[in-house]
Write an enzyme that holds these catalytic residues in place. Structure first.
Site, PDB file in Angstrom:
ATOM      1  N   GLY A  22       0.792  -1.219   0.000  1.00 19.58           N
ATOM      2  CA  GLY A  22       0.000   0.000   0.000  1.00 19.58           C
ATOM      3  C   GLY A  22       0.824   1.268   0.000  1.00 19.58           C
ATOM      4  N   ASP A 137      -6.340   9.724  -2.081  1.00 20.24           N
ATOM      5  CA  ASP A 137      -7.262   8.714  -2.609  1.00 20.24           C
ATOM      6  C   ASP A 137      -8.750   8.968  -2.391  1.00 20.24           C
ATOM      7  OD1 ASP A 137      -7.115   6.701  -4.436  1.00 20.24           O
ATOM      8  OD2 ASP A 137      -6.502   5.164  -3.036  1.00 20.24           O
ATOM      9  N   ASP A 491     -16.297  48.429 -18.561  1.00 20.46           N
ATOM     10  CA  ASP A 491     -16.779  47.480 -19.561  1.00 20.46           C
ATOM     11  C   ASP A 491     -18.265  47.246 -19.264  1.00 20.46           C
ATOM     12  OD1 ASP A 491     -16.853  45.287 -21.474  1.00 20.46           O
ATOM     13  OD2 ASP A 491     -16.774  43.973 -19.723  1.00 20.46           O
TER      14      ASP A 491
END
Length: 728
Positions: A22, A137, A491
């Site tokens: 692992g 994980d 803008d």
């Protein structure tokens, strides 16, 4: 620096015995290197057993003192619902494409959420600013988002060790599940995957499920930037090679050879799991013997199966089927002096596994789906003349194309691959293996983890810089510093008003118009709106306001109190007809898109199109138009879900400079798009520039949304007049 490493399980079991295999084994060399540099490591995870509440303080102190680990305490029922439920009955089968095995349960997902919150609670109790938190994980998809909410400036990585599926598979998750998973993991500064394919699948799922786009793998969500990328996990190459070359390893390997009577060894090492394709591998070996009888009594298949989830009924059934298949093959082909398969149902320590690798002539690594598969890499660096047969469905196949790649669903193809590998010339094997070994040596687990840390830290600094520009509209930094006249340039779309599904729906509300009217009544304030919109639209929306209006990115200008529009340049527009036909073709191909024609520009909108189809078409259009734009009269630019083609010579920066008085002024300029960067660049250095939205900018400050622009206008009015907008 301290690393807080977070995974579902600790590197030691609840009683202190080391976990076999692992993540703990994979990261051991990196962690040793990390500590050798004077850094600290704290590992957070579940100890694998429910600890009685009264024993928890003593147990936690002992685990930290002896092993440097911090246990997350979970009640057994919650742990079972989380791990055996949502993790292993939903995410694991789904992400490995075994959709028939999936269960979708609100009960187990609620447990998944609860456990992620428990992990966050434990991390928050030990976290200190400057720590690097690395979450590992699929068990902890939600944790990055929870931690980001608690600690906005946390340095946080997330790595997924299993495949990320295609969007068509991922979307099988109920919407509430998949939304929380995606938004949860976006709390990280960096999200790492084993392969580029997994990265792209994740990005596509973000786009299709949540409409979140990316720019070269960078995602913006909740005022935070997240980097995604492929980081194929390596192994401790040096450790395997050194032991493989040792006398101790040679002695064990020679003993194995003697026991196997110097037969050609075919090896398979896997954990018991339906994703590994073990039964299919046995069927392929059986077919190999049937089709190649000359290899009977000349080879031996060593099948090592590591016990896993022995209490789960489906795994018990799988084990029974494998046992029966091994018995059937040995019964059909075996003789008094030869057993085709040596079956060992147990785990092997490093010292026994490497000699097995070293003796192997053919290594079979043929999972149906695998995130990476480090066994394939371990084998390559542990032997001298063995050939790797590798599933093209394993993440490792992207790094190891010189292996014999197979489809695990193709029995005939796998049987042929076994024959090709076992009969391959030694020089060819050495040539191929050396290329792969050199590649693996350049990306050991130490380099892998180091690269993840470097990229995370770099991106965390970018985030800090990004957020430093973010500023509340009430900040005194955004107010005039002296009594000079004020000139404000806005803008329109995405700055004064939010984007809408159709351009004509994006109109100013009454509050905005009232605020602008109030500003125009202040003698020292001048206003300008510089937009890509056409003249008619701007005139209609702001007809009663004495402000500068600039249409089509500087093509047209109407001065305050003036009724006449003046063109800021001349043009023959020869290009428009050809380009409009080109854009119209894309409009036909992409449902929901449309073409908007103006006097000096043409805009292709894909805001309402399928996000995936729209983006792909936009990329194709940009590529095509860029190739034909040289030495022509037009300029192509990507905007917010638009592609704009406009006349050369136009530009908001030039227009802003032309209308700006040549006097001492407090200049403020607000914009949201790439076209507004021209204004930020062209205006005087002392101008206060504000980017509205997410993307990279040279502006000095940032607002998150057009509503903040409206709030700023009201604050400015109060600052100048002492009255709120409503009282003015």
């Amino acid at each position: 620096m301290r690393l807080i490493l977070v995974s579902n399980r600790l590197p030691v079991q609840w009683d202190g015995t080391p976990s076999v295999g692992g993540l703990a084994t994979g990261l051991s060399s990196f962690l040793y290197h990390w500590k050798s540099l004077g850094n600290e490591v704290v590992w957070v995870g579940w100890p694998g057993k429910s600890i009685p509440e009264k024993e928890q303080p003593t147990y936690a102190a002992q685990m930290k003192e002896e092993y440097g680990t911090i246990p997350v305490f979970l009640k057994q029922k919650l742990a079972d619902s989380f791990y055996n439920g949502f993790c292993n009955k939903t995410i694991w089968p789904l992400f490995h494409y075994f959709t028939a095995h999936c269960e979708y349960s609100d009960i187990t997902f609620n447990s998944y959420e609860e456990v992620n919150n428990e992990f966050a609670k434990t991390v928050s109790e030990i976290y200190e600013p400057g720590d690097w938190v690395w979450v590992h994980d699929y068990h902890l998809f939600l944790l990055p988002g929870i931690l980001r909410n608690l600690f906005p400036n946390i340095i946080l990585s997330f790595f997924l060790h299993i495949p990320f599926p295609t969007f068509e598979i991922f979307r099988l998750l109920p919407e509430r599940f998949r939304t929380k998973i995606l938004t949860g993991v976006l709390g990280a500064d960096l999200i790492g995957f084993h392969t580029q394919s997994y990265t792209q699948y994740f990005l596509r799922s973000l786009l299709r499920c949540l409409g979140i786009e990316n720019e070269r793998g960078i995602i913006y969500y909740k005022n935070h930037l997240t980097k995604t990328g492929a980081y194929p996990m390596g192994i401790n190459v040096e450790n395997f090679i050194q032991y493989s070359d040792s006398k101790e390893c040679d002695a064990i390997a020679n003993e194995i050879n003697k026991n196997h009577k110097n037969l050609k060894q075919i090896l398979s090492v896997d954990r018991l799991d339906y994703t590994k394709g073990v039964l299919q591998r046995l069927n392929a070996f059986e077919l190999f013997l049937k089709e190649n009888p000359q290899w009977i009594k000349k080879c031996k298949f060593v099948l090592v199966l590591v016990p896993s989830r022995t209490d789960v009924s489906s795994y018990q059934s799988m084990k029974k089927a494998i046992d029966e298949k091994v018995g059937a093959i040995n019964g059909s082909f075996g003789t008094l002096d030869w057993t085709p398969i040596l079956y060992q149902y147990k785990g092997f320590p490093f010292e026994e596994l490497v000699p097995l690798y070293k003796n192997t002539h053919v290594m079979l690594v043929t999972p149906f789906r695998d995130g990476m598969n480090l066994v394939a890499k371990e084998f390559l660096v542990s032997q001298k003349s063995g050939m790797l047969v590798l599933s093209e469905m394993a993440g490792a196949s992207a790094e190891l194309p010189e292996a014999i790649l197979v489809n695990p669903n193709d029995l005939s193809g796998m049987a042929n691959a076994i024959r090709e590998a076992i009969e391959m010339d030694k020089k060819e094997i050495h040539f191929r293996n050396q290329i792969m070994i050199n590649r693996l040596s350049e990306n050991s687990v130490k380099e892998w983890a180091g690269k993840i840390y470097t990229d995370t830290e770099e991106h965390a600094q970018k985030n800090l810089s990004f957020q430093t520009k973010s500023i509340p509209p009430s900040s005194t930094l955004l107010l005039p510093k002296n009594n000079d006249p004020i000139f404000i340039i806005f803008d329109y779309d995405g700055t004064l008003v939010p984007f809408e599904s159709l351009p004509h729906l994006a109109v100013p509300n009454k509050e905005l118009i009232q605020s602008l009217q109030t500003l125009t009544k202040i003698p020292t304030v001048s206003l300008a709106i510089i937009s890509g919109r056409d003249r008619k639209f701007l005139e209609t929306q702001f007809q009663n306001l004495p402000i500068h209006l600039v249409a089509e990115h500087g093509a047209w200008h109407r001065a305050p109190y003036g009724a006449k529009w003046n063109s800021l340049f001349t043009s023959n527009l020869d290009w428009k007809g050809q380009i409009k036909n080109h854009l119209d073709e894309f409009t036909k191909r992409v449902p929901g898109s449309f073409t908007e024609e103006k006097e000096f520009s043409i805009v292709w909108h894909f805001r309402n199109a399928d996000p995936d189809i729209g983006l792909n078409a936009a990329r194709e259009m940009l590529d095509e138009l860029s190739q034909i734009s040289s030495n022509t009269g037009f300029f192509v630019q990507r905007g917010n879900k638009i592609i704009e083609v406009r006349e050369y010579g136009t530009g908001k920066g030039k227009a802003a400079k032309q209308i700006l008085p040549n006097t001492e002024l407090n200049v403020f300029v607000f914009g949201d798009d790439t076209t507004d960067e021209d204004m930020f660049r062209e205006l005087p250095d002392d101008a206060i520039s504000v980017k509205v939205g997410k993307s990279e900018t040279i502006a000095k400050y940032r607002f998150n949304h057009p509503t903040e622009v409206q709030t700023w206008i009201q604050n400015l009015i109060f600052h100048i007049t002492g009255n709120s907008n409503e009282k003015t």
